[in-house]
Design a protein around this motif. Structure first.
Motif, mmCIF file in Angstrom:
data_model
loop_
_atom_site.group_PDB
_atom_site.id
_atom_site.type_symbol
_atom_site.label_atom_id
_atom_site.label_comp_id
_atom_site.label_asym_id
_atom_site.label_seq_id
_atom_site.Cartn_x
_atom_site.Cartn_y
_atom_site.Cartn_z
ATOM 1 N N CYS A 185 0.987 -0.730 -0.167
ATOM 2 C CA CYS A 185 -0.095 -0.047 0.094
ATOM 3 C C CYS A 185 0.562 1.310 -0.366
ATOM 4 O O CYS A 185 1.475 1.249 0.595
ATOM 5 N N GLY A 186 0.625 1.837 -1.301
ATOM 6 C CA GLY A 186 0.964 3.735 -0.832
ATOM 7 C C GLY A 186 0.944 4.534 -0.328
ATOM 8 O O GLY A 186 0.225 4.914 0.480
ATOM 9 N N PRO A 187 1.428 5.339 -0.900
ATOM 10 C CA PRO A 187 1.388 6.998 0.342
ATOM 11 C C PRO A 187 0.150 7.032 -0.315
ATOM 12 O O PRO A 187 0.035 7.254 -1.502
ATOM 13 N N THR A 188 -0.453 7.799 0.553
ATOM 14 C CA THR A 188 -1.703 9.284 0.367
ATOM 15 C C THR A 188 -0.798 11.033 0.463
ATOM 16 O O THR A 188 -0.075 11.667 0.840
ATOM 17 N N VAL A 189 -1.047 11.377 -0.999
ATOM 18 C CA VAL A 189 0.054 12.386 -1.367
ATOM 19 C C VAL A 189 -0.892 13.473 -1.308
ATOM 20 O O VAL A 189 -0.469 14.495 -1.875
ATOM 21 N N TYR A 190 -0.890 13.862 0.304
ATOM 22 C CA TYR A 190 -1.247 15.116 0.123
ATOM 23 C C TYR A 190 -0.775 16.230 1.625
ATOM 24 O O TYR A 190 -0.617 16.967 1.639
ATOM 25 N N ASN A 191 0.867 15.701 1.851
ATOM 26 C CA ASN A 191 2.044 16.177 2.704
ATOM 27 C C ASN A 191 2.616 15.052 2.220
ATOM 28 O O ASN A 191 3.289 13.765 1.775
ATOM 29 N N PHE A 192 4.051 15.845 2.886
ATOM 30 C CA PHE A 192 4.750 15.001 3.181
ATOM 31 C C PHE A 192 5.189 13.609 2.871
ATOM 32 O O PHE A 192 4.207 13.569 4.924
ATOM 33 N N ALA A 193 5.817 11.874 3.082
ATOM 34 C CA ALA A 193 5.777 10.588 3.952
ATOM 35 C C ALA A 193 5.987 12.165 5.303
ATOM 36 O O ALA A 193 7.382 11.856 5.632
ATOM 37 N N HIS A 194 6.316 10.826 6.166
ATOM 38 C CA HIS A 194 7.382 11.086 7.803
ATOM 39 C C HIS A 194 7.756 10.093 8.003
ATOM 40 O O HIS A 194 7.943 9.285 6.660
ATOM 41 N N ILE A 195 8.384 10.446 8.750
ATOM 42 C CA ILE A 195 9.714 9.103 8.612
ATOM 43 C C ILE A 195 9.228 7.813 9.173
ATOM 44 O O ILE A 195 9.312 6.851 8.884
ATOM 45 N N GLY A 196 8.203 7.347 9.743
ATOM 46 C CA GLY A 196 7.022 7.013 10.496
ATOM 47 C C GLY A 196 6.813 5.902 8.910
ATOM 48 O O GLY A 196 7.237 4.513 8.667
ATOM 49 N N ASN A 197 6.235 6.593 8.195
ATOM 50 C CA ASN A 197 5.687 5.887 6.648
ATOM 51 C C ASN A 197 6.847 5.689 5.948
ATOM 52 O O ASN A 197 7.109 4.103 5.724
ATOM 53 N N LEU A 198 8.561 6.253 5.568
ATOM 54 C CA LEU A 198 9.247 5.096 5.626
ATOM 55 C C LEU A 198 9.937 4.306 5.989
ATOM 56 O O LEU A 198 10.544 3.137 4.673
#
Ligand code: AMP
Ligand code: ZN
Length: 472
Positions: A29-42
C-alpha cells in the motif's frame, strides 16, 4: 534456501511457497499524497524494500506493485474527518491535482535518498477509476452491496469471516476502527464503495458511474489495482500494522467477494516507528520528514541504517540521540569497508567455497523473516575474518549490499560526511543549478557549477539525479 515469513493471517512464521515457481507478486500500500511522507511511513517502505531485495537475493523474480492514493476523500470509511487532498490544496493555494503531483514527486525523491527502489508498477488511483467501478459492479452482481442515501455500501455480513485477518471479535474490531455512527448503514462496519452523496460537497475530483457522479471509497483502489497488475492470486501483500483491522480487512472482503477464493497467501505488516511523545501523526501538524533530518545534518541513509538495526515486527523508538548513534556506527562500517577496498590486490585469492559459506549464512538470516540485524552481524564477521583476503571481503560486502542498500562500496557519502564541507550549502547550490537548467538559464547553471568547482566539489549528473563528491 527456504524463505520464512511471519504471516499476519495465520499469526505464524511460515515457509514461503510462491504461486508460480521462481516468481513473486508483491503488493504494498502506497502513500496518500497530500503532504510529505513522515519518517514513520518511510520505515514501512524501507521494510518493504528490504523484503523485495531479500527475495531477489534468494533468486526470485519479483514484480512489485504500489498504489499512489491521489484522491483524498478516501481516508475515512464513514465519510468523516477531513478531506485530505482538499485540505492540502487550501493550505497551499494549489489545485488538488497540483498537490497530488507535488507530493508524489516528493515521496519518490525521499525513496531515492533512502535507496528505496521504485516498484515495478506505481499506479495512481485517479487513473484506475474504471477498474474500481467494474469491481463494484461485480460485487453488486454477487449481492454484496446495497445503496443507501445515495452511496454504495459493502455489506460485511454477507462476507464470511470478515474479521479473519484482524483476528478480533466484531466488537473489538468496531471499537478499534472508531467508526462514526451512520444511520444509513445496516452494520456499523459496512463501508462505502462509491460515494455520490458525500458529506463533502463540491468535490473537484469526481467521476461518472452507474450510481451517479461521485468518487470511490478508499479501500477500493488497492483491490482493483493489485488484481489488475498481479492477477487474482497474490503472493505477498504488505503495509503498516494500522492497516490490519480496517483497510486490509476491507480489501479482503472486496477482493475475495469478487473472485470467490483466497486472494493473498502471505500478509506482512511493519510495526510503527514511535516517538517518546507517542505516535507520529500528520494530523497533529508537526512530524519528521527526510528533509527535516537533512536540515539537521543527517544523510537520509543514516535513517535507513537506523531502521535496519531492528526487526520490522518490533516497534522502533525514534530519537535524535539514537540517530546520532546510528550515524557513528554507519561511519565506522563505511571506513572499515573503505580501508579494505584500498587493500584489495588484483592477485588476491578468491575462494568460492569461503564466499559461498558466507553468502549462505547471510541468506539464512534474511530468510528468517528478514532478520536484518543478524545479517549485519554476518557482514561484521566478514570484515573481521582474518582468514579472508581483502578481495573476498569486498566481494561479499558488495554482494550483501544488494540487499542492505547502504552504499557500502560507494565513497561519495562518506567523503561528504567526513569532510568540512557544508553539505546543506552544496545541496542548496545543486538545487539552484537544477532550477536554472530547468528554466534553460545556462549561464546561471554554469556559474553555480564553477562555484562548486572552486569548493572542490565534483557534480555528477545522471538520469537518477545529481550527485556530488569531493574531488580527489
Ligand atoms: P499513509 O500514507 O498514511 O497511507 O501511510 C503509508 C504507510 O505508512 C502505510 O503502510 C502505513 O501503515 C504506514 N505507517 C503509518 N504510520 C506509520 C508509523 N508511525 N510507522 C511505520 N509505518 C507507518
Ligand atoms: Zn492498500
Amino acid at each position: 534456501m527456504d524463505f520464512y515469513v511471519y504471516n499476519t493471517m495465520s499469526r505464524k512464521k511460515e515457509k514461503f511457497v510462491p504461486v508460480y515457481e521462481g516468481k513473486v507478486g508483491m503488493y504494498t500500500c502506497g502513500p496518500t499524497v497530500y503532504n510529505f511522507a513522515h519518517i514513520g511511513n518511510l520505515r514501512t517502505y524501507i521494510f518493504e524494500d528490504i523484503l523485495k531485495k531479500s527475495l531477489r537475493y534468494l533468486g526470485y523474480e519479483v514484480k512489485h506493485v504500489m498504489n499512489i492514493t491521489d484522491v483524498g476523500h478516501l481516508q475515512s470509511d464513514a465519510d468523516e474527518g477531513e478531506d485530505k487532498m482538499e485540505l492540502g490544496a487550501k493550505r497551499e493555494n494549489k489545485t488538488v491535482w497540483e498537490i497530488a503531483k507535488f507530493y508524489e514527486n516528493a515521496f519518490l525523491d525521499d525513496c531515492k535518498k533512502l535507496n528505496v527502489e521504485i516498484p515495478t508498477v506505481v499506479c495512481r488511483a485517479t487513473e484506475h477509476i474504471d477498474d474500481m467501478i467494474s469491481l463494484v459492479k461485480r460485487l453488486e452482481e454477487k449481492g454484496y452491496t446495497y445503496i443507501s442515501n445515495g452511496n454504495v455500501y459493502y455489506e460485511i455480513d454477507k462476507f464470511e469471516n470478515y474479521n479473519k485477518l484482524a483476528n478480533l471479535s466484531m466488537e473489538e474490531l468496531e471499537a478499534g476502527s472508531r467508526v462514526e455512527v451512520d444511520e444509513h448503514k445496516k452494520n456499523p462496519m459496512d463501508f462505502v464503495l462509491w460515494f455520490t452523496n458525500s458529506k463533502f460537497k463540491n468535490q473537484i475530483m469526481q467521476w461518472d458511474s452507474p450510481w451517479g457522479r461521485g468518487f470511490p471509497g478508499w479501500h477500493l483502489e488497492c483491490s482493483a489495482m493489485s488484481m489488475k497488475y498481479l492477477g487474482e492470486k497474490i503472493d505477498i501483500h504488505c503495509g503498516g500494522v494500522d492497516h490490519i483491522p480496517v483497510h486490509h480487512t476491507n480489501e479482503i472482503a472486496q477482493s475475495e467477494g469478487v473472485i470467490g477464493h483466497k486472494w493473498v497467501n502471505y500478509w506482512m505488516h511493519g510495526e510503527f516507528l514511535v516517538l517518546d511523545s507517542g505516535k507520529m501523526s500528520k494530523s497533529k501538524g508537526e512530524f519528521l520528514t527526510v528533509n527535516k533530518l537533512e536540515e539537521k545534518g543527517f544523510d537520509p541513509l543514516i535513517y535507513r541504517y537506523f531502521c535496519l538495526q531492528s526487526r520490522y515486527r518490533k516497534q522502533l523508538l525514534f530519537s535524535f540521540d539514537a540517530l546520532k548513534d546510528a550515524e557513528t556506527a554507519y561511519k565506522k562500517l563505511k571506513s572499515k569497508v573503505r580501508a579494505l577496498i584500498k587493500e584489495v590486490k588484483e592477485d588476491d585469492r578468491v575462494d568460492l567455497e569461503r564466499i559461498n559459506n558466507y553468502k549462505n549464512k547471510f541468506g539464512e538470516k534474511i530468510s528468517d523473516d528478514l532478520n536484518i540485524p543478524n545479517a549485519f552481524t554476518v557482514l561484521w564477521e566478514v570484515i573481521k575474518d582474518n582468514e579472508l583476503t581483502s578481495k573476498e571481503k569486498s566481494t561479499l560486502v558488495e554482494d550483501f549490499d544488494k540487499v542492505l542498500s547502504m552504499d557500502l562500496m560507494n565513497e561519495d557519502i562518506e567523503e561528504g560526511l567526513d569532510s568540512n564541507i557544508d553539505s546543506d550549502l552544496v545541496d542548496k547550490l545543486i538545487q539552484e543549478r537544477n532550477d536554472a537548467r530547468q528554466s534553460k538559464n545556462w549561464a546561471k547553471a554554469d556559474e553555480i557549477r564553477d562555484k562548486l568547482n572552486s569548493m572542490n566539489i565534483e557534480i555528477l549528473d545522471s538520469k537518477e539525479g545529481t550527485k556530488w563528491k569531493l574531488k580527489k
